[in-house]
Design a protein around this motif. Structure first.
Motif, short mmCIF file in Angstrom:
data_model
loop_
_atom_site.label_atom_id
_atom_site.label_comp_id
_atom_site.label_asym_id
_atom_site.label_seq_id
_atom_site.Cartn_x
_atom_site.Cartn_y
_atom_site.Cartn_z
N LYS A 1 52.31 36.12 -3.25
CA LYS A 1 53.30 35.91 -2.21
C LYS A 1 54.66 35.66 -2.87
O LYS A 1 54.73 35.15 -3.98
CB LYS A 1 52.91 34.73 -1.34
CG LYS A 1 51.64 34.94 -0.52
CD LYS A 1 51.24 33.71 0.26
CE LYS A 1 50.60 32.67 -0.64
NZ LYS A 1 49.97 31.56 0.15
N ASN B 1 47.71 36.22 -3.61
CA ASN B 1 47.47 36.95 -2.35
C ASN B 1 46.73 38.23 -2.72
O ASN B 1 47.33 39.25 -3.01
CB ASN B 1 48.79 37.26 -1.65
CG ASN B 1 48.57 37.83 -0.26
OD1 ASN B 1 47.46 37.84 0.25
ND2 ASN B 1 49.64 38.31 0.37
N GLU C 1 55.83 29.82 2.80
CA GLU C 1 56.41 31.08 3.24
C GLU C 1 57.78 30.84 3.85
O GLU C 1 57.99 29.87 4.58
CB GLU C 1 55.47 31.72 4.27
CG GLU C 1 55.94 33.06 4.79
CD GLU C 1 54.93 33.69 5.75
OE1 GLU C 1 55.37 34.44 6.64
OE2 GLU C 1 53.72 33.43 5.58
N GLU D 1 54.49 40.69 3.03
CA GLU D 1 53.16 40.24 2.64
C GLU D 1 53.06 39.89 1.16
O GLU D 1 52.40 38.91 0.78
CB GLU D 1 52.14 41.32 2.99
CG GLU D 1 50.70 40.93 2.68
CD GLU D 1 49.70 42.01 3.09
OE1 GLU D 1 48.49 41.74 2.98
OE2 GLU D 1 50.14 43.10 3.51
#
Length: 401
Positions: free
Chosen positions: A71, A66, A76, A82
């Motif tokens: 991440k 990321n 997720e 974030e």
């Protein structure tokens, strides 16, 4: 706030030793891929451990990257932020160091340590790394997080001879050492927010992980700098952990002692054993005091007995917390220089990780938390994937690939 198959005769003997801990329900759920497809598919091309380490790193880049960071999970998970927290990010520092040590491009190491800067809180007093990137606001500073960062800074210095890494390690070690005081006779708190005047609550404690990591980092710093403050600190904290949190019945380590209640949390983890083994070895090498080595060997014997069991005729280390387990692998490798039994413990680890390559990965190439392949567990967590880069890398270095 990770081969060489066992000889049949060894497995037979060990089955007898560990049969009392074997869980038939787990064995019944095990899947043999060769039986599912009738054994007709050709075998997958065999990769070396060095190649497996890089292949796992590349999988992480594809799924977790990321920007300059990573991440926390893939896919997720609910409520995540974030970027990853510092703890799993350190797993990628280890990956960068190990891959460079194995002969891959230094740019990998450089990239991971450049990303680490996002977590650095350059405050005026005791600067160190915080739990989440500073761009996301202020978070707490954990003594164990700082210790595992310091370990990788020290390793990066040894690999590159770049003085930045040693200078930064000195600053972080100063923060780590500030986590000790005389309450409960010594030892380190878990994180800074609980280090002043806490009187109750589960986090008001002195912990085995912070104390053992701190002792290890301090011995490493002493070996690099010959500054006696590090050795004095390391011996004191090691002795406190040994005398306060060691279970004398098996020479393994309880998790923590609560300051308010004075109760001991008797949970035992692989990484607490690992760091006391590694600290003991360093202290032996520094002092030539045989007792430190004897203590390390006693803990290693107990850790192998406690944290392994037989599943479907194979010995596996505990089927959770991959990164914790790989810390124990590192300790066994270090101890193998002095203790031949530790080579046997390492070989079981290597058998486990090779079995996992064939039997404990999903379609994305992510490893299950359970290397026996029985349960996926928290496969989505970055740290569990980074642990395999370290595991294969350490196996490759051990085997001199």
């Amino acid at each position: 706030m990770n081969i060489k198959g066992m000889h049949v005769i060894v497995i037979t003997l060990l089955l007898g030793i560990f049969s009392c801990s074997s869980d038939p329900s787990i064995e019944d759920q095990m899947v043999d891929p060769t039986k599912e497809d009738g054994g007709e598919n050709p075998p997958e091309e065999t990769l070396s451990h060095k190649e497996k380490a890089m292949a796992t790193y590349e999988m992480i880049q594809e799924l977790y990257k990321n920007g300059d960071l990573y991440k926390e999970n893939f896919p997720e998970q609910s409520g995540e932020r974030e970027y990853s927290y510092l703890w799993p990010y350190v797993g990628m520092l280890t990956a960068g160091n190990i891959l460079y040590e194995l002969g891959y491009e230094r740019s990998i190491l450089d990239k991971e340590f450049e990303g680490l800067n996002a977590y650095y809180d350059d405050r005026s007093n005791l600067p160190t790394y915080q739990a989440y990137p500073v761009s996301g606001g202020s978070t707490d500073h954990y003594y164990d997080d700082s210790a595992i960062v310091a370990m990788e800074l020290i390793k990066a210095y040894e690999l590159t001879n770049d003085s930045f890494y040693l200078d930064r390690a000195k600053k972080v070690t100063e923060f780590i050492m500030s986590g000790e005081d005389s309450r409960m006779g010594g030892g380190l708190y878990w994180f800074e927010g609980q280090s002043e005047n806490c009187t109750s609550g589960p986090n008001c404690m002195k912990a085995a992980n912070t104390s053992a990591y701190a002792a290890y980092v301090a011995t490493e710093m002493y070996q690099l700098t010959n500054d006696t403050q590090y050795l004095t600190f390391a011996k004191r904290v090691y002795d406190w952990t040994y005398n306060t949190l060691r279970d004398p019945s098996d020479n393994l380590y309880w998790n923590d002692i609560n300051i308010g209640s004075e109760e001991i949390n008797t949970t035992k983890w692989t990484y607490n054993a690992a760091m006391m083994i590694m600290s003991g070895i360093n202290l032996y090498e520094i002092s030539d005091d045989q007792e430190y080595l004897n203590q390390a060997i006693s803990t290693a014997r107990a850790a192998y007995s406690k944290f392994t069991k037989v599943i479907n005729g194979r010995i596996f280390y505990q089927t959770n917390d991959s990164w914790f387990n790989v810390e124990l692998l590192t300790a066994f490798i270090q101890l193998s220089e002095y203790d031949s039994k530790s080579d046997e413990y390492v070989e079981v680890f290597i058998d486990n990780m090779d079995y996992a390559w064939e039997n404990a990965r999903n379609d994305e190439g992510q490893f299950y938390e359970d290397w026996s392949g029985n349960n996926q567990g928290r496969y989505y967590w970055l740290l569990h994937q980074a642990a395999l880069v370290e595991a294969y890398g350490r196996a490759a270095i051990y085997e001199k690939q």
